[in-house]
Design a protein around this motif. Sequence first.
Motif, mmCIF file in Angstrom:
data_model
loop_
_atom_site.group_PDB
_atom_site.id
_atom_site.type_symbol
_atom_site.label_atom_id
_atom_site.label_comp_id
_atom_site.label_asym_id
_atom_site.label_seq_id
_atom_site.Cartn_x
_atom_site.Cartn_y
_atom_site.Cartn_z
ATOM 1 N N ALA A 22 129.596 58.531 8.077
ATOM 2 C CA ALA A 22 128.921 57.703 7.048
ATOM 3 C C ALA A 22 127.756 58.275 6.127
ATOM 4 O O ALA A 22 127.412 57.968 5.198
ATOM 5 C CB ALA A 22 128.532 56.226 7.639
ATOM 6 N N ARG A 23 127.342 59.476 6.760
ATOM 7 C CA ARG A 23 126.130 60.152 6.311
ATOM 8 C C ARG A 23 126.308 61.589 6.525
ATOM 9 O O ARG A 23 126.785 62.085 7.599
ATOM 10 C CB ARG A 23 124.837 59.721 6.957
ATOM 11 N N ILE A 24 125.484 62.263 5.503
ATOM 12 C CA ILE A 24 125.124 63.726 5.870
ATOM 13 C C ILE A 24 123.637 63.604 5.884
ATOM 14 O O ILE A 24 122.919 63.363 5.042
ATOM 15 C CB ILE A 24 125.832 64.608 4.466
ATOM 16 N N VAL A 25 123.302 64.442 7.115
ATOM 17 C CA VAL A 25 121.763 64.059 7.654
ATOM 18 C C VAL A 25 120.927 65.516 7.246
ATOM 19 O O VAL A 25 121.693 66.453 7.815
ATOM 20 C CB VAL A 25 121.867 63.362 8.856
ATOM 21 N N ALA A 26 120.006 65.570 6.935
ATOM 22 C CA ALA A 26 118.983 66.464 6.967
ATOM 23 C C ALA A 26 118.567 66.422 8.246
ATOM 24 O O ALA A 26 117.792 65.800 8.457
ATOM 25 C CB ALA A 26 117.834 66.197 5.833
ATOM 26 N N MET A 27 118.777 67.403 8.906
ATOM 27 C CA MET A 27 118.217 67.509 10.305
ATOM 28 C C MET A 27 117.100 68.348 10.580
ATOM 29 O O MET A 27 117.108 69.547 10.616
ATOM 30 C CB MET A 27 119.293 68.128 11.282
ATOM 31 N N HIS A 28 115.748 67.914 10.224
ATOM 32 C CA HIS A 28 114.749 68.423 10.221
ATOM 33 C C HIS A 28 114.120 68.800 11.608
ATOM 34 O O HIS A 28 114.357 68.006 12.709
ATOM 35 C CB HIS A 28 113.580 67.530 9.641
ATOM 36 N N ALA A 29 113.683 70.110 11.903
ATOM 37 C CA ALA A 29 113.152 70.148 13.222
ATOM 38 C C ALA A 29 112.104 69.246 13.264
ATOM 39 O O ALA A 29 110.991 69.173 12.607
ATOM 40 C CB ALA A 29 112.339 71.847 13.226
ATOM 41 N N ALA A 30 111.744 68.595 14.720
ATOM 42 C CA ALA A 30 110.979 67.582 15.095
ATOM 43 C C ALA A 30 109.880 68.244 15.820
ATOM 44 O O ALA A 30 108.752 67.489 16.059
ATOM 45 C CB ALA A 30 111.594 66.362 15.666
ATOM 46 N N LEU A 31 110.262 69.322 16.404
ATOM 47 C CA LEU A 31 109.010 70.176 17.576
ATOM 48 C C LEU A 31 109.141 71.763 17.316
ATOM 49 O O LEU A 31 110.369 72.069 16.801
ATOM 50 C CB LEU A 31 109.471 69.997 18.678
ATOM 51 N N PRO A 32 108.309 72.320 17.471
ATOM 52 C CA PRO A 32 108.322 73.938 17.637
ATOM 53 C C PRO A 32 109.148 73.995 18.713
ATOM 54 O O PRO A 32 109.262 73.491 19.786
ATOM 55 C CB PRO A 32 106.944 74.305 17.922
ATOM 56 N N PRO A 33 109.741 75.322 19.005
ATOM 57 C CA PRO A 33 110.591 75.673 20.033
ATOM 58 C C PRO A 33 109.850 75.779 21.508
ATOM 59 O O PRO A 33 108.535 75.954 21.322
ATOM 60 C CB PRO A 33 110.931 77.277 19.769
ATOM 61 N N VAL A 34 110.391 75.230 22.321
ATOM 62 C CA VAL A 34 109.526 75.163 23.683
ATOM 63 C C VAL A 34 109.544 76.338 24.342
ATOM 64 O O VAL A 34 110.463 77.134 24.539
ATOM 65 C CB VAL A 34 110.386 74.062 24.658
ATOM 66 N N GLY A 35 108.329 76.833 24.689
ATOM 67 C CA GLY A 35 108.324 77.990 25.703
ATOM 68 C C GLY A 35 108.718 79.299 24.715
ATOM 69 O O GLY A 35 108.448 79.435 23.436
#
Length: 768
Positions: A477-490
């Motif tokens: 139903a949608r095309i979504v802009a997947m924004h980074a929510a967090l910086p990479p872990v370790g």
Amino acid sequence: MTAVTHSSHWGAFRVRSRDGEIDAVEPLHDPDPSPLLRNLPGSVRHSARIERPVARRGWLERGPGPTRERGADSFVELEWDEALDRAAAELERVRAAHGNRAIYAGSYGWASAGIFHNSQNQLHRFLNAIGGFTSHRNSYSVGASLVILPHLLGSSAAVFRKATPWTVIAKHTELLVAFGGLPLKNTFVAPGGMAHHGLRGHLDAARLRGMQIALFSPLRDDVVPEAQARWYPVTPLGDVAAMLGLAHVLVSEGLHDTEFLGRCCHGSKQFIAYVAGESDGVAKTPEWAEARSGIAASDLRALAREMARKRTLVTVSYSLQRAQHGEQPLWAALSLAALLGQIGLPGGGFGHGYGSMGDLGSPFQNLALPMLSEGLNPVRDFIPVARIADLLLGAGEEFDYNGARYTYPDIRLVYWTGGNPFHHHQDLNRLRRALGRPDTVIVHEPYWTPMAKHADLVFPATTSLERNDIGSGRADARIVAMHAALPPVGGARNDHDIFAALAERFGVRDEFTEGRDERAWLEHLYARTRAVLADAGIATPEFEEFWARGSLEVPDSESERVLFDTFRADPEANPLKTPSGKIELYSEKIARFGYADCPGHAAWLECDEWLGSPRAKQFPLALVANNPATRLHSQLDIGAYSQASKVRGREPVRIHPSDAAARGIAGGDVVRLWNDRGSCLAGAVLSEDVRPGVVQLSTGAWFDPDDPRAERAMCVHGNPNLLTRDVGTSRLAQGCSGQHALVELEKFAGEPPPVRAFEPPRIERRKS
Ligand code: PGD
């Protein structure tokens, strides 16, 4: 931090983070959001994350080679450059000494949503740039279907992509006969994304209009209770007998549609002769069917007559074909629907996979959105995907597949990203032996899954929440802009960056990256997405606006589609791509292959492990090892929703109260399930929704061996694939047959061993 949009295979959402962790997740305009979203908060900085590249100690000290130490050894932390140098050197050694066909990178698995960072595309693209790899065909989901459907209907896409949508079923179907049910849990998920979950609403609308559901399943809750389905508690692996019994009633009472059969089908004569018993001396009467399916002959008779009277859709779930002889339920259901003559009518006919996958029957436009291109693989060797252990254990041996013979190459290096064979493969003790055979196993993983623990070199990968991407499923139903929510872990890196660094070591970095960074790739793929959408008449904003807005809607413009309507209207003008141009109820081509386990028409072929087989005397319970309700496969088994379902920390096994009482088992007990392949512990849940004689233990609990060095380890956490059998569906498709096994079960005596599935392995700092 402000909320950003993101997506997953189980839904689109807004995500808020705090102190470097996912704090809250809100669904994005979804009428029935997936409960799997509850697994996300707290999952990113979990102690099961892999934070640095590591190598297995034995591999570092003694070099590559076959070993039983994988999965038992400790690891040594490496700097990124050293780890990359070692991976490149080993790839180069194997290529030079054995050729690229000695690298197996079939690397099956669902990875994460996102059209750019898909880890398998990235792996294949990199390996293709350096000369290719032995690949796989088909999937664990629909291994039998993908091979047999082209023979029967000209293509598998015909059934999957063009399935009559739920909107039409809700309007027109009077009777939905669902072999394998319509479990809501599966419809929360679709590869790439699933922004709108509509099944519950469609079932409500259909019920209010009067649609009835006939549910054939050993599990009553394979349809939501609100739908008030009539439950036919079929014996596991007994569905084909029930279908043939229904077919017998139609034919013997003259209720079959001879006009449709003559005009649109090929081979109805052979199928009818078989049903009537003219070709093998056994009439498939409802009484014959009752003895095999456990469904009363009188119920089968009444149902067949009702099916002929009403607008009836016969559908068969994916799970039914994920079994020995899995081709047969599909073919028998299609043949039954053909007898009814309603294929191509709104709300009637045949379907496959309703309730097995969220996007099947989606009314949203099916847009083939671009993914990162993999390039061309010059290596021709392949395996049917579920034959991985045969491949590793059987170098030089031959196998049958779809009418031809092939040879397994000698694999020296296994490269895995975005999948967990310790979740998806069968007979895990055999898989452990098989994974001892190659010289080297390289894995990229965000988490310390059992596959990561069985590697020689492990690269820490980011989760999708730590990177930017664009998300959309096949009919989403949608095309979504997947924004980074967090910086990479370790020290985790994106798969793309890991492969770019390896490509550099082979002098092909520019070929691999095409000179683009993440942002440039997203803009490039978005431009190609826009072109696809423009062709479909959907206007789209520029990238910047899309990115800021967070998502684009796709219209539900396919809500009136009817599978095979044009073919039905004029089969001469719109032939199927089968040899006859018609629906093949008999296939000369398949018959010519001469496979006893897949003859030229749908047939009852007894499975080795069902309640009617001699083996049931020793192992009297039929295990249904289905897909889980509280996570996607094994993903985020660490999550709160998955963890809340565990019983004393173990995967719940459901058992009928009568079977529990016979074994002195109470709800909440830790129990041991076993057969001659292996054993696992689980937590007992007593339920009348499970047919007597059946136990249900879902897949996805991370494999947790009591003794990682033992030849036959017991999983203390509850992974059913210790018990399932590693054989192909048939010589035709060689698909995964993991849905069933015969087992015995007992109360576990004594203090059960602790669950350590989510603990990292022993990791040592390198002595300099
Ligand atoms: P997942 O748990 O989804 O299982 O098997 P599959 O291997 O797909 O594994 C995905 C892995 O990828 C996870 O470990 C996850 O952490 C990792 N991952 C996610 N994103 C990334 C990324 O960006 N980069 C990297 N490097 N890794 C990532 C599914 C398969 O199992 C399927 S599809 C089916 S239908 C089968 N069903 C059954 C069944 O019904 N019964 C049995 N007994 N067995 C089955 N196995 C099959």
